[in-house]
Design an enzyme around this catalytic site. Structure first.
Site, PDB file in Angstrom:
ATOM      1  N   HIS A 307       0.858  -1.188   0.000  1.00  0.00           N
ATOM      2  CA  HIS A 307       0.000   0.000   0.000  1.00  0.00           C
ATOM      3  C   HIS A 307       0.887   1.229   0.000  1.00  0.00           C
ATOM      4  O   HIS A 307       1.935   1.227   0.634  1.00  0.00           O
ATOM      5  CB  HIS A 307      -0.913   0.016   1.234  1.00  0.00           C
ATOM      6  CG  HIS A 307      -2.077   0.933   1.075  1.00  0.00           C
ATOM      7  ND1 HIS A 307      -1.990   2.273   1.337  1.00  0.00           N
ATOM      8  CD2 HIS A 307      -3.339   0.705   0.633  1.00  0.00           C
ATOM      9  CE1 HIS A 307      -3.155   2.838   1.083  1.00  0.00           C
ATOM     10  NE2 HIS A 307      -3.991   1.917   0.652  1.00  0.00           N
ATOM     11  N   ASP A 365      -8.027  -5.346   0.055  1.00  0.00           N
ATOM     12  CA  ASP A 365      -8.556  -6.101  -1.081  1.00  0.00           C
ATOM     13  C   ASP A 365      -8.113  -7.549  -1.093  1.00  0.00           C
ATOM     14  O   ASP A 365      -8.610  -8.344  -1.888  1.00  0.00           O
ATOM     15  CB  ASP A 365      -8.152  -5.423  -2.391  1.00  0.00           C
ATOM     16  CG  ASP A 365      -8.951  -4.166  -2.603  1.00  0.00           C
ATOM     17  OD1 ASP A 365     -10.105  -4.139  -2.153  1.00  0.00           O
ATOM     18  OD2 ASP A 365      -8.422  -3.214  -3.200  1.00  0.00           O
TER      19      ASP A 365
HETATM   20  N1  CMC Z   1       4.207  -7.556  -4.888  1.00  0.00           N
HETATM   21  C1  CMC Z   1       5.555  -7.531  -5.065  1.00  0.00           C
HETATM   22  N2  CMC Z   1       6.313  -6.418  -4.930  1.00  0.00           N
HETATM   23  C2  CMC Z   1       5.685  -5.270  -4.608  1.00  0.00           C
HETATM   24  C3  CMC Z   1       4.292  -5.223  -4.402  1.00  0.00           C
HETATM   25  C4  CMC Z   1       3.550  -6.413  -4.547  1.00  0.00           C
HETATM   26  N3  CMC Z   1       2.221  -6.412  -4.373  1.00  0.00           N
HETATM   27  N4  CMC Z   1       3.929  -3.950  -4.088  1.00  0.00           N
HETATM   28  C5  CMC Z   1       5.057  -3.228  -4.091  1.00  0.00           C
HETATM   29  N5  CMC Z   1       6.122  -4.021  -4.405  1.00  0.00           N
HETATM   30  C6  CMC Z   1       7.535  -3.616  -4.467  1.00  0.00           C
HETATM   31  C7  CMC Z   1       7.781  -2.817  -5.729  1.00  0.00           C
HETATM   32  O1  CMC Z   1       8.214  -3.642  -6.788  1.00  0.00           O
HETATM   33  C8  CMC Z   1       8.875  -1.862  -5.269  1.00  0.00           C
HETATM   34  O2  CMC Z   1      10.080  -2.552  -5.275  1.00  0.00           O
HETATM   35  P1  CMC Z   1      11.481  -1.765  -5.569  1.00  0.00           P
HETATM   36  O3  CMC Z   1      11.672  -0.844  -4.388  1.00  0.00           O
HETATM   37  O4  CMC Z   1      12.487  -2.869  -5.628  1.00  0.00           O
HETATM   38  O5  CMC Z   1      11.289  -1.022  -6.857  1.00  0.00           O
HETATM   39  C9  CMC Z   1       8.510  -1.566  -3.812  1.00  0.00           C
HETATM   40  O6  CMC Z   1       7.752  -2.702  -3.368  1.00  0.00           O
HETATM   41  C10 CMC Z   1       7.659  -0.305  -3.624  1.00  0.00           C
HETATM   42  O7  CMC Z   1       6.514  -0.417  -4.475  1.00  0.00           O
HETATM   43  P2  CMC Z   1       5.884   0.799  -5.285  1.00  0.00           P
HETATM   44  O8  CMC Z   1       5.159   0.268  -6.484  1.00  0.00           O
HETATM   45  O9  CMC Z   1       6.912   1.835  -5.529  1.00  0.00           O
HETATM   46  O10 CMC Z   1       4.857   1.340  -4.210  1.00  0.00           O
HETATM   47  P3  CMC Z   1       3.610   2.261  -4.509  1.00  0.00           P
HETATM   48  O11 CMC Z   1       3.310   2.964  -3.246  1.00  0.00           O
HETATM   49  O12 CMC Z   1       3.819   3.085  -5.724  1.00  0.00           O
HETATM   50  O13 CMC Z   1       2.439   1.216  -4.859  1.00  0.00           O
HETATM   51  C11 CMC Z   1       0.650  -0.286  -4.650  1.00  0.00           C
HETATM   52  C12 CMC Z   1       1.489   0.798  -3.962  1.00  0.00           C
HETATM   53  C13 CMC Z   1      -0.584  -0.589  -3.791  1.00  0.00           C
HETATM   54  C14 CMC Z   1       0.148   0.225  -6.007  1.00  0.00           C
HETATM   55  C15 CMC Z   1       1.511  -1.562  -4.833  1.00  0.00           C
HETATM   56  O14 CMC Z   1       1.933  -2.056  -3.586  1.00  0.00           O
HETATM   57  C16 CMC Z   1       0.798  -2.654  -5.620  1.00  0.00           C
HETATM   58  O15 CMC Z   1       0.801  -2.633  -6.864  1.00  0.00           O
HETATM   59  N6  CMC Z   1       0.119  -3.618  -4.913  1.00  0.00           N
HETATM   60  C17 CMC Z   1      -0.681  -4.635  -5.571  1.00  0.00           C
HETATM   61  C18 CMC Z   1      -2.019  -4.039  -5.970  1.00  0.00           C
HETATM   62  C19 CMC Z   1      -2.943  -3.838  -4.805  1.00  0.00           C
HETATM   63  O16 CMC Z   1      -3.111  -4.733  -3.980  1.00  0.00           O
HETATM   64  N7  CMC Z   1      -3.603  -2.655  -4.754  1.00  0.00           N
HETATM   65  C20 CMC Z   1      -4.636  -2.361  -3.743  1.00  0.00           C
HETATM   66  C21 CMC Z   1      -4.254  -1.253  -2.841  1.00  0.00           C
HETATM   67  S1  CMC Z   1      -5.344  -1.193  -1.417  1.00  0.00           S
HETATM   68  C22 CMC Z   1      -6.896  -0.762  -2.017  1.00  0.00           C
HETATM   69  C23 CMC Z   1      -6.977   0.616  -2.528  1.00  0.00           C
HETATM   70  O17 CMC Z   1      -6.583   1.544  -1.814  1.00  0.00           O
HETATM   71  O18 CMC Z   1      -7.461   0.792  -3.623  1.00  0.00           O
END
Ligand code: CMC
Length: 430
Positions: A307, A365
């Site tokens: 998140h 989720d």
């Molecule tokens: N599985 C594997 N690696 C992950 C995941 C994951 N679900 N989420 C983040 N990472 C890694 C990502 O690859 C990155 O690694 P590095 O530092 O080596 O580049 C690091 O963790 C930070 O991730 P980010 O993408 O920069 O973080 P963000 O804040 O931009 O993204 C997120 C947050 C929710 C979009 C992301 O964690 C994700 O895609 N999760 C899966 C989708 C999901 O479950 N979304 C629902 C969110 S909760 C409901 C809502 O609020 O809508």
């Protein structure tokens, strides 16, 4: 709000004092509004990870501690003691209602659940296999073509009628999208049922026989909606604020929010979690998929993990996890293998160094889809359920923005890295 200062110094040593504002909780913010005018520079923050886009009194999240509060009330207390409709009142008006206020609000919502028959006919323009999010976004946007009498956004009474209408009609629109996709007749709302029970009736009843709402199912939906009702400046809420900041019709602004919610990184994740669990298939495949999620060269991510704000357990996930057990037990444990797979995946991921180091915990989720599935909803409806719940949050934020005396049109700037000025070349010379 107390004011402090923050000194910003440019490369030539000139410094500027910027006011620092403190909220009632959370980190201070540096007010950078004068930076461009004084120093001729922009700030750069793609994804807005360090930017407070507005001042808000609605919802507070402490991502490090796993805290979520609506209008100051911890979500755990609300989940335990309140109801979705009461939380709608709280989010919209800032205080918990008295008994009379709640009864009046509930009555108003019930009286607005029907949709114009012309809106109902719009569904016939969609193919039977249209994704329900596409139908719901399109139909909600079309609502800006109705209700000309109450769309003066500066008029408090008009704003209130809009709020009640959209909260009341979203379940009816969502159910109509579902009925269209399964080829069943639309079921009109019933005024003798509560918000969640009425939605279940409109989704699952058919004219050919009586339908009795399952209380466990209605309670589970009420809880899920309460937990999804607001989440401060998330992607879809910020979209509603940005679209609405131009003075656009509020139904169009909400339709923009629905579209933003659809993405798999946001509300679409509940649908993606179910697809992922089905893809993983069995416990012995988990390690393989966890390895894929950790591989930087593999686009696969563990859906329902991570998140932007929570760097600890998502408090909503903790509550839903408990509800998940209850629903599966009482509804006959329809999807036990899937839930067991989810629990095992959670266990393995929580012990894994990669997920620990990056603070990736299960989010809301991760479990909501399993409950929706146990209630008999098709995967494509999961994000629609999220949209129904989040509508009140969008409306509360839109109202807060419209009534904020400092509100201006949202208009970010950019760091331009395209070509410098160049002269047009005639087509014969290219
Ligand atoms: N599985 C594997 N690696 C992950 C995941 C994951 N679900 N989420 C983040 N990472 C890694 C990502 O690859 C990155 O690694 P590095 O530092 O080596 O580049 C690091 O963790 C930070 O991730 P980010 O993408 O920069 O973080 P963000 O804040 O931009 O993204 C997120 C947050 C929710 C979009 C992301 O964690 C994700 O895609 N999760 C899966 C989708 C999901 O479950 N979304 C629902 C969110 S909760 C409901 C809502 O609020 O809508």
């Amino acid at each position: 709000m107390t004011e402090k200062n923050y000194t910003l110094q440019n490369a030539s040593g000139q410094s500027v004092e910027l006011p620092v504002k403190s909220g009632s909780a959370g980190p201070d913010v540096v007010d950078i509004r004068s930076v461009y005018g004084d120093q001729g520079i922009f700030t750069f923050d793609p994804g807005f990870a360090s930017t407070a886009s507005c001042e808000s009194k609605i919802t507070y999240i402490d991502g490090a501690k796993g805290v979520l509060m609506y209008r100051g009330y911890p979500v755990e207390q609300l989940a335990d003691k309140s109801s979705f409709v009461e939380v709608c009142y709280l989010l919209l008006y800032g205080e918990l209602p008295s008994g009379d206020q709640l009864a009046e609000f509930e009555h108003s919502i019930i009286m607005h659940t029907m949709i114009n028959e012309t809106i109902l006919r719009l569904f016939n323009g969609f193919h039977y296999d249209a994704h329900p999010m596409a139908m719901v976004a399109g139909v909600v946007a079309s609502m800006s073509a109705f209700y000309h009498d109450t769309t003066d956004i500066q008029n408090e009474r008009h704003r209130d009628i809009f709020a009640h209408r959209i909260i009341a009609k979203l379940p009816t629109i969502a159910a109509a999208a579902y009925k269209h996709s399964v080829g069943q007749p639309f079921m009109y709302p019933r005024n003798d049922l509560g918000y969640a029970a009425n939605l279940l009736h409109m989704l699952f009843a058919v004219p050919a026989e009586d339908y009795e709402v399952n209380e466990v199912a209605a309670e589970a939906i009420d809880l899920l909606f309460l937990l999804h009702a607001d989440h401060e400046q998330n992607c879809s809420t910020s979209t509603v604020r940005l679209a609405g900041s131009s003075g656009a019709n509020p139904y169009s602004a909400v339709a923009a929010g629905i579209s933003a919610l659809w993405g798999p990184a946001h509300g679409g994740a509940n649908e993606a979690v179910l697809r992922m669990l089905t893809q993983i298939g069995s416990v012995d495949q988990i390690d393989k998929y966890v390895d894929k999620a950790k591989d930087r060269d593999d686009p696969f991510r563990l859906m329902g993990f991570g998140h932007r704000v929570y760097k600890n357990f998502d408090p909503r996930a903790t509550i839903i996890r408990g509800a998940c057990h209850k629903v599966l037990d009482q509804l006959g444990r329809v999807d036990t293998p899937l839930f067991d797979l989810a629990l095992r995946l959670e266990e393995i991921a929580l012990k894994d160094e990669y997920f620990i180091e990056k603070k990736l915990y299960p989010n809301v989720d991760f479990y909501s889809g399993i409950i929706y599935r146990a209630l008999g909803l098709p995967t494509s409806m999961f994000t629609v359920m999220f949209a129904i719940a989040r509508t009140v949050g969008w409306v509360a934020h839109w109202t807060e923005m419209i009534t904020d005396p400092e509100h201006r049109i949202g208009r970010p700037r950019q760091l331009y890295t395209g070509p410098d000025k160049r002269d047009y070349t005639d087509i014969s010379k290219r």
